[in-house]
Write an enzyme that holds these catalytic residues in place. Structure first.
Site, PDB file in Angstrom:
ATOM      1  N   CYS A 125       1.096 -20.402 -38.407  1.00 50.98           N
ATOM      2  CA  CYS A 125      -0.065 -19.685 -38.965  1.00 50.98           C
ATOM      3  C   CYS A 125      -0.719 -20.432 -40.115  1.00 50.98           C
ATOM      4  O   CYS A 125      -1.901 -20.261 -40.375  1.00 50.98           O
ATOM      5  CB  CYS A 125       0.342 -18.281 -39.395  1.00 50.98           C
TER       6      CYS A 125
ATOM      7  N   THR B  14     -29.172 -13.887 -51.069  1.00 52.46           N
ATOM      8  CA  THR B  14     -27.914 -13.366 -51.598  1.00 52.46           C
ATOM      9  C   THR B  14     -27.348 -12.228 -50.751  1.00 52.46           C
ATOM     10  O   THR B  14     -28.064 -11.559 -50.015  1.00 52.46           O
ATOM     11  CB  THR B  14     -28.098 -12.889 -53.048  1.00 52.46           C
TER      12      THR B  14
ATOM     13  N   CYS C 260       6.100 -19.542 -51.228  1.00 51.68           N
ATOM     14  CA  CYS C 260       5.924 -19.683 -49.784  1.00 51.68           C
ATOM     15  C   CYS C 260       6.911 -18.809 -49.017  1.00 51.68           C
ATOM     16  O   CYS C 260       6.581 -18.262 -47.955  1.00 51.68           O
ATOM     17  CB  CYS C 260       6.060 -21.144 -49.381  1.00 51.68           C
TER      18      CYS C 260
ATOM     19  N   SER D  25     -36.112 -11.130 -47.856  1.00 50.62           N
ATOM     20  CA  SER D  25     -34.647 -11.069 -47.848  1.00 50.62           C
ATOM     21  C   SER D  25     -33.999 -10.641 -49.147  1.00 50.62           C
ATOM     22  O   SER D  25     -32.765 -10.526 -49.203  1.00 50.62           O
ATOM     23  CB  SER D  25     -34.102 -12.438 -47.443  1.00 50.62           C
ATOM     24  N   CYS D  26     -34.743 -10.390 -50.218  1.00 49.66           N
ATOM     25  CA  CYS D  26     -34.132  -9.974 -51.478  1.00 49.66           C
ATOM     26  C   CYS D  26     -33.406  -8.646 -51.283  1.00 49.66           C
ATOM     27  O   CYS D  26     -33.995  -7.681 -50.800  1.00 49.66           O
ATOM     28  CB  CYS D  26     -35.204  -9.832 -52.556  1.00 49.66           C
TER      29      CYS D  26
ATOM     30  N   CYS E 272       9.937 -22.369 -56.388  1.00 46.24           N
ATOM     31  CA  CYS E 272       9.311 -21.178 -56.962  1.00 46.24           C
ATOM     32  C   CYS E 272       9.410 -19.971 -56.037  1.00 46.24           C
ATOM     33  O   CYS E 272       9.355 -18.827 -56.476  1.00 46.24           O
ATOM     34  CB  CYS E 272       7.850 -21.452 -57.317  1.00 46.24           C
TER      35      CYS E 272
ATOM     36  N   LYS F 178     -39.946 -19.326 -58.253  1.00 41.70           N
ATOM     37  CA  LYS F 178     -39.506 -17.939 -58.292  1.00 41.70           C
ATOM     38  C   LYS F 178     -40.565 -17.126 -57.557  1.00 41.70           C
ATOM     39  O   LYS F 178     -41.764 -17.426 -57.644  1.00 41.70           O
ATOM     40  CB  LYS F 178     -39.352 -17.467 -59.734  1.00 41.70           C
TER      41      LYS F 178
ATOM     42  N   LYS G 285     -37.320 -17.060 -45.193  1.00 41.58           N
ATOM     43  CA  LYS G 285     -35.998 -17.019 -45.809  1.00 41.58           C
ATOM     44  C   LYS G 285     -35.280 -15.752 -45.358  1.00 41.58           C
ATOM     45  O   LYS G 285     -35.737 -14.640 -45.611  1.00 41.58           O
ATOM     46  CB  LYS G 285     -36.118 -17.052 -47.329  1.00 41.58           C
TER      47      LYS G 285
ATOM     48  N   CYS H 249       1.486 -22.586 -51.320  1.00 41.85           N
ATOM     49  CA  CYS H 249       2.172 -23.597 -52.123  1.00 41.85           C
ATOM     50  C   CYS H 249       1.222 -24.256 -53.107  1.00 41.85           C
ATOM     51  O   CYS H 249       0.188 -24.813 -52.730  1.00 41.85           O
ATOM     52  CB  CYS H 249       2.791 -24.663 -51.211  1.00 41.85           C
TER      53      CYS H 249
ATOM     54  N   CYS I 193       8.763 -29.942 -54.716  1.00 41.93           N
ATOM     55  CA  CYS I 193       9.160 -28.534 -54.643  1.00 41.93           C
ATOM     56  C   CYS I 193       9.871 -28.105 -55.921  1.00 41.93           C
ATOM     57  O   CYS I 193      10.805 -28.765 -56.394  1.00 41.93           O
ATOM     58  CB  CYS I 193      10.066 -28.312 -53.442  1.00 41.93           C
TER      59      CYS I 193
END
Length: 401
Positions: A383, A208, A354, A141-142, A351, A49, A180, A390, A348
């Site tokens: 696409c 992060t 799709c 970078s924090c 439903c 840390k 980092k 699905c 299938c």
């Protein structure tokens, strides 16, 4: 089963690891006790840390975590507003020396952060390397708390400042120097170039992503709520892996520098993704907080089995293999189209998910008929939206003419 003679050893610059898995700097490395526990379980390395000078006051708030989970309580995203190590320099010098004596074959990296004064960085670097740290990681970078003090991402978002701190520490570093990087920039490449040009031996990415997790719609307080208020925090967990992969691959394609991948790694497959785009090792934090350090067993077993299945002699054989397949949008082929194909009609359930997706977000190529979906290839534009909507895997994209 993995091949018995398959080694997971990997090198990151001058550092050698028994496997590519390290604990990242964060709550799982907040104490020597936690690091020892991880080393006993089989982790190859750990990043402490972030250690700060004794003159820097660190006081955490409570609570300081917020999460985004799916309906089965699986973690999607994690926010933290926790600060750096609250333990003083003397604690860490004792622990670094003791841990290295107990586990000489493991790599212990000291993460450090100081004020904007380069001399403080130099002094702290000297302190941790004299204690026995195998490498130094500069935390520039924090994204929360520290930028308000002019450090953390306040440095990491500016190539000139990253270069200044790296250049200041480099002459004092007798061990490898890791920088980092923050993802909270428009273009990572100027920052990465600045770090390497200033002497960074290794790049670690990413820290992060700055975020706001959400709002409690009953109280209208942001989460996590600290006495009714909150702030922007650091976002981690599975949802940020695509950002980390993008940044590691960008650096790997342009700069010949050893890389450690960080961000969204919770399974061995995630680690393999990072290695395939150029990382030599990975650092893991949030998954350990969520599931415990024991995940290392499945990480090692899974990666070993995969490498054996692919007939790769080791981790290095996988490194960077995906990079030649990453390029510009302009260079992508327009000569072939993959069409939606009713691959498993027996699955299938009619439903209609799709169909709705294709109607409202696609090309009206789907309909329901005779108790299963019907695909009009004349309207299908390839696409792939329907194949993801699905839930039963009925639709698969296949090349066609």
């Amino acid at each position: 089963m993995p091949a018995p003679d398959l080694s997971l050893e990997t090198t990151v610059g001058p550092l050698r690891f028994k496997n590519p898995f390290l604990l990242a700097s964060g709550p799982p490395t907040a104490s020597g006790k936690q690091i020892r526990h991880a080393f006993r379980l089989g982790w190859a390395g750990a990043v402490t840390k972030t250690i700060v000078p004794d003159t820097m006051e660190i006081v955490d708030v409570s609570p300081r975590f917020a999460v985004w989970k799916d309906e089965n309580s699986r973690l999607l995203g994690f926010e933290n507003i926790e600060l750096l190590s609250k333990k003083d320099e003397s604690y860490w010098t004792r622990e670094i020396a003791a841990i290295k004596k107990e586990y000489p074959g493991r790599v212990l990296i000291a993460s450090i952060m100081a004020s904007p004064d380069p001399k403080e960085w130099q002094e702290l670097a000297g302190t941790v390397q004299d204690a026995g740290a195998d490498a130094i990681e500069l935390n520039v970078s924090c994204p929360h708390g520290m930028p308000e003090r002019g450090i953390g991402a306040a440095i990491g978002q500016h190539p000139d400042l990253v270069g200044e701190i790296t250049r200041a520490v480099k002459p004092f570093a007798t061990v490898p120097l890791i920088v980092k990087l923050t993802p909270n920039v428009t273009d990572i490449m100027p920052v990465a170039h600045a770090a390497v040009d200033a002497g960074a031996d290794i790049i670690a990415a990413i820290n992060t992503v700055q975020c706001l997790m959400g709002i409690d719609l009953d109280t209208l307080e942001p989460r996590p709520s600290v006495a009714g208020a909150s702030t922007y925090g650091g976002y981690s967990g599975p949802a940020i892996k695509p950002i980390g992969l993008r940044i590691i691959s960008q650096i790997a394609r342009e700069i010949p520098v050893p890389l450690m991948g960080i961000g969204g790694i919770s399974r061995w497959q995630d680690a393999a993704d990072y290695i395939a785009v150029g990382a030599s090792a990975v650092q893991i934090c949030t998954a350990v907080m969520w599931e415990g350090a024991g995940i290392i067993h499945e990480m090692n077993t899974g990666l070993s089995g995969y490498l054996a299945q692919k007939n790769f002699p080791g981790v290095g054989a996988l490194k960077g293999l995906a990079l030649p397949h990453i390029g510009t949008h302009t260079a992508l082929s327009r000569d072939t189209i993959s069409y939606a194909t009713l691959e498993f009609p027996e699955r299938c359930t009619s439903c209609g998910s799709c169909v709705v997706a294709c109607r409202d977000g696609g090309y009206h190529a789907l309909s329901i008929g005779d108790r299963h979906v019907v695909i009009d290839k004349k309207l299908c534009n390839g696409c792939s939206l329907c194949s993801f909507v699905c839930h039963k895997g009925v639709i698969v994209m296949r090349p066609g003419s």
